[in-house]
Structure formats: structure tokens, C-alpha cells
Motif scaffolding. Structure first.
Motif, PDB file in Angstrom:
ATOM      1  N   LYS A 143       0.826  -1.211   0.000  1.00 57.17           N
ATOM      2  CA  LYS A 143       0.000   0.000   0.000  1.00 57.17           C
ATOM      3  C   LYS A 143       0.860   1.261   0.000  1.00 57.17           C
ATOM      4  CE  LYS A 143      -3.968  -2.135   2.256  1.00 57.17           C
ATOM      5  NZ  LYS A 143      -4.755  -2.260   3.486  1.00 57.17           N
ATOM      6  N   ILE A 144       1.979   1.214   0.695  1.00 57.56           N
ATOM      7  CA  ILE A 144       2.882   2.370   0.694  1.00 57.56           C
ATOM      8  C   ILE A 144       3.416   2.607  -0.717  1.00 57.56           C
ATOM      9  CG2 ILE A 144       5.035   3.342   1.581  1.00 57.56           C
ATOM     10  CD1 ILE A 144       4.627   1.714   4.111  1.00 57.56           C
ATOM     11  N   ILE A 145       3.719   1.533  -1.417  1.00 58.08           N
ATOM     12  CA  ILE A 145       4.219   1.662  -2.792  1.00 58.08           C
ATOM     13  C   ILE A 145       3.176   2.354  -3.669  1.00 58.08           C
ATOM     14  CG2 ILE A 145       4.948   0.381  -4.845  1.00 58.08           C
ATOM     15  CD1 ILE A 145       6.143  -1.727  -2.871  1.00 58.08           C
ATOM     16  N   VAL A 146       1.927   1.959  -3.520  1.00 57.45           N
ATOM     17  CA  VAL A 146       0.849   2.571  -4.301  1.00 57.45           C
ATOM     18  C   VAL A 146       0.725   4.052  -3.948  1.00 57.45           C
ATOM     19  CG1 VAL A 146      -1.658   2.574  -4.700  1.00 57.45           C
ATOM     20  CG2 VAL A 146      -0.401   0.403  -4.607  1.00 57.45           C
ATOM     21  N   ILE A 147       0.770   4.358  -2.674  1.00 55.61           N
ATOM     22  CA  ILE A 147       0.647   5.746  -2.231  1.00 55.61           C
ATOM     23  C   ILE A 147       1.786   6.593  -2.787  1.00 55.61           C
ATOM     24  CG2 ILE A 147       0.720   7.287  -0.216  1.00 55.61           C
ATOM     25  CD1 ILE A 147      -0.590   4.968   1.387  1.00 55.61           C
ATOM     26  N   THR A 148       2.992   6.046  -2.819  1.00 52.90           N
ATOM     27  CA  THR A 148       4.167   6.826  -3.231  1.00 52.90           C
ATOM     28  C   THR A 148       4.374   6.848  -4.738  1.00 52.90           C
ATOM     29  OG1 THR A 148       5.644   4.913  -2.963  1.00 52.90           O
ATOM     30  CG2 THR A 148       5.396   6.405  -1.062  1.00 52.90           C
ATOM     31  N   ASP A 149       3.502   6.216  -5.489  1.00 50.06           N
ATOM     32  CA  ASP A 149       3.678   6.122  -6.937  1.00 50.06           C
ATOM     33  C   ASP A 149       3.817   7.492  -7.596  1.00 50.06           C
ATOM     34  OD1 ASP A 149       4.024   4.476  -9.155  1.00 50.06           O
ATOM     35  OD2 ASP A 149       1.922   4.709  -9.760  1.00 50.06           O
ATOM     36  N   SER A 150       3.134   8.493  -7.071  1.00 47.57           N
ATOM     37  CA  SER A 150       3.179   9.830  -7.679  1.00 47.57           C
ATOM     38  C   SER A 150       4.291  10.718  -7.120  1.00 47.57           C
ATOM     39  CB  SER A 150       1.828  10.521  -7.489  1.00 47.57           C
ATOM     40  OG  SER A 150       1.594  10.731  -6.109  1.00 47.57           O
ATOM     41  N   LEU A 151       5.043  10.221  -6.149  1.00 53.24           N
ATOM     42  CA  LEU A 151       6.078  11.041  -5.528  1.00 53.24           C
ATOM     43  C   LEU A 151       7.378  11.012  -6.330  1.00 53.24           C
ATOM     44  CD1 LEU A 151       5.624   9.953  -1.804  1.00 53.24           C
ATOM     45  CD2 LEU A 151       4.453  11.766  -3.037  1.00 53.24           C
ATOM     46  N   GLY A 152       8.196  11.982  -6.092  1.00 52.41           N
ATOM     47  CA  GLY A 152       9.479  12.071  -6.772  1.00 52.41           C
ATOM     48  C   GLY A 152      10.578  11.314  -6.044  1.00 52.41           C
ATOM     49  N   TYR A 153      11.790  11.574  -6.453  1.00 55.03           N
ATOM     50  CA  TYR A 153      13.009  11.033  -5.844  1.00 55.03           C
ATOM     51  C   TYR A 153      13.090   9.505  -5.919  1.00 55.03           C
ATOM     52  CZ  TYR A 153      13.473  15.742  -4.053  1.00 55.03           C
ATOM     53  OH  TYR A 153      13.577  17.104  -3.952  1.00 55.03           O
ATOM     54  N   GLY A 154      12.322   8.872  -6.793  1.00 60.38           N
ATOM     55  CA  GLY A 154      12.388   7.422  -6.953  1.00 60.38           C
ATOM     56  C   GLY A 154      11.903   6.636  -5.755  1.00 60.38           C
ATOM     57  N   VAL A 155      11.084   7.245  -4.930  1.00 63.99           N
ATOM     58  CA  VAL A 155      10.633   6.604  -3.688  1.00 63.99           C
ATOM     59  C   VAL A 155       9.894   5.294  -3.992  1.00 63.99           C
ATOM     60  CG1 VAL A 155       9.182   6.829  -1.637  1.00 63.99           C
ATOM     61  CG2 VAL A 155      10.528   8.765  -2.418  1.00 63.99           C
ATOM     62  N   SER A 156       8.922   5.363  -4.881  1.00 60.74           N
ATOM     63  CA  SER A 156       8.136   4.174  -5.206  1.00 60.74           C
ATOM     64  C   SER A 156       9.030   3.076  -5.782  1.00 60.74           C
ATOM     65  CB  SER A 156       7.030   4.542  -6.203  1.00 60.74           C
ATOM     66  OG  SER A 156       6.264   3.419  -6.520  1.00 60.74           O
ATOM     67  N   TYR A 157       9.912   3.452  -6.687  1.00 62.56           N
ATOM     68  CA  TYR A 157      10.832   2.483  -7.280  1.00 62.56           C
ATOM     69  C   TYR A 157      11.706   1.831  -6.209  1.00 62.56           C
ATOM     70  CZ  TYR A 157      14.806   0.577  -9.783  1.00 62.56           C
ATOM     71  OH  TYR A 157      15.800  -0.261 -10.226  1.00 62.56           O
ATOM     72  N   ASN A 158      12.245   2.630  -5.310  1.00 65.03           N
ATOM     73  CA  ASN A 158      13.114   2.096  -4.249  1.00 65.03           C
ATOM     74  C   ASN A 158      12.356   1.172  -3.302  1.00 65.03           C
ATOM     75  OD1 ASN A 158      15.406   3.413  -5.195  1.00 65.03           O
ATOM     76  ND2 ASN A 158      14.996   5.240  -3.978  1.00 65.03           N
TER      77      ASN A 158
END
Length: 171
Positions: A143-158
Motif C-alpha cells: 500500500k505504501i508503494i501505491v501511495i508513493t507512486d506519484s512522488l518524486g526522488y524514486g521513492v516508489s521504485y526504491n
């Protein structure tokens, strides 16, 4: 007092003196009471986690947001338990609140995301060693990955990379 000095002092006490000392510590110190309660009661750890989530919600939701205040809330609660699983869940709660806050209010910069990632990594470090724990909380991490999908700095990818590595290790 150092730990060595403390051990020496404790070892010098007889059983009755030690009991008296522990009861006095329990009565005198809120932190000692929290730590001891977390050691002896799984339900208490659930209460700590629930209270942390409420406090993080308040800290992240303030008009004058402070990352240091949010980290302080997390650290205060981390000090209230000796249960490593509860500490891992506390880190997950911090990462979740940080992700939700940023998804709602926008970009807070690299330092902010480094803190989010650090907490996520601490959760995964524990989960990596405890496969049943990981499987129980895997969807929360997703769920955190889904939430961070629109964020920058590669957060979702990491976060996805972290999850993929743990999944690969655990099979």
C-alpha cells in the motif's frame, strides 16, 4: 552509570531487594513501565502501536509540519517497547504516514524521503528475518508503494526494489 556498573549493582541485590527495586522503578518511571509492560504483554504492544499511529497522524497533520517532531514521536514510541516486531511495525506506520502526507500535500524534499525510506528499510530488515511476519504485513507495505507512486526522488521504485529483494530472499 554505565551498563557494567548497573549490572554490578543489580547483582549485589538479594531477591527481596531486587523485587523492591523493580516495583519502585515500575511506579516511578513511565518509560520503565512502558518497557516492562511491552515485554510481558502482547496486547500492550498493540496499544502502543495504535497510540503511535494516532500521534503520527496528529504530528504529520499539523499546519506547521515538522519532520523532526514526527521523528521524535516515532523515537519516543520506539523507546517504549523491547519487542522488535512492534518496533518494525512502528517504522512501517511512520513510512505510511509520511507517504500519505506527501501524497496529499506535495513534495518535501530528499531528506524527507530519505527518512521515509529509512523507516521502510528498518521494517524490511526485520521482515527479512521473520518470514511469517513479512507475509502477514506484506500488503501493508504494498500500500505504501501505491501511495508513493506519484512522488518524486524514486521513492516508489526504491520501495518496490526493497520488496522484490525480500520476496526473492524468502522465496
Amino acid at each position: 552509570m554505565t551498563l557494567t556498573q548497573y549490572k554490578k549493582a543489580i547483582k549485589s541485590l538479594n531477591r527481596d531487594e531486587l523485587e523492591t527495586h523493580l516495583f519502585e522503578m515500575f511506579s516511578a518511571s513511565k518509560v520503565f513501565k512502558d518497557v516492562e509492560s511491552s515485554y510481558w504483554s502482547e496486547g500492550y504492544n498493540d496499544t502502543l502501536l495504535s497510540n503511535l499511529q494516532k500521534q503520527l497522524g496528529k504530528a504529520f497533520g499539523k499546519m506547521q509540519f515538522s519532520l523532526n517532531e514526527c521523528k521524535g514521536v516515532l523515537n519516543d514510541y520506539l523507546n517504549k517497547t523491547v519487542d522488535e516486531g512492534t518496533k518494525a511495525l512502528m517504522h512501517l506506520a511512520f513510512a505510511t504516514e509520511a507517504a500519505k502526507f506527501s501524497a496529499t500535500y506535495g513534495d518535501f524534499g530528499e531528506r524527507y524521503y530519505n527518512n521515509l525510506m529509512s523507516s521502510a528499510k528498518k521494517f524490511m530488515d526485520y521482515a527479512r528475518v521473520h518470514p511469517d511476519f513479512f507475509r502477514l504485513h506484506e500488503t501493508e507495505f504494498e500500500k505504501i508503494i501505491v501511495i508513493t507512486d506519484s512522488l518524486g526522488y524514486g521513492v516508489s521504485y526504491n520501495l518496490e526494489y526493497l520488496l522484490a529483494n525480500v520476496r526473492a530472499e524468502l522465496g
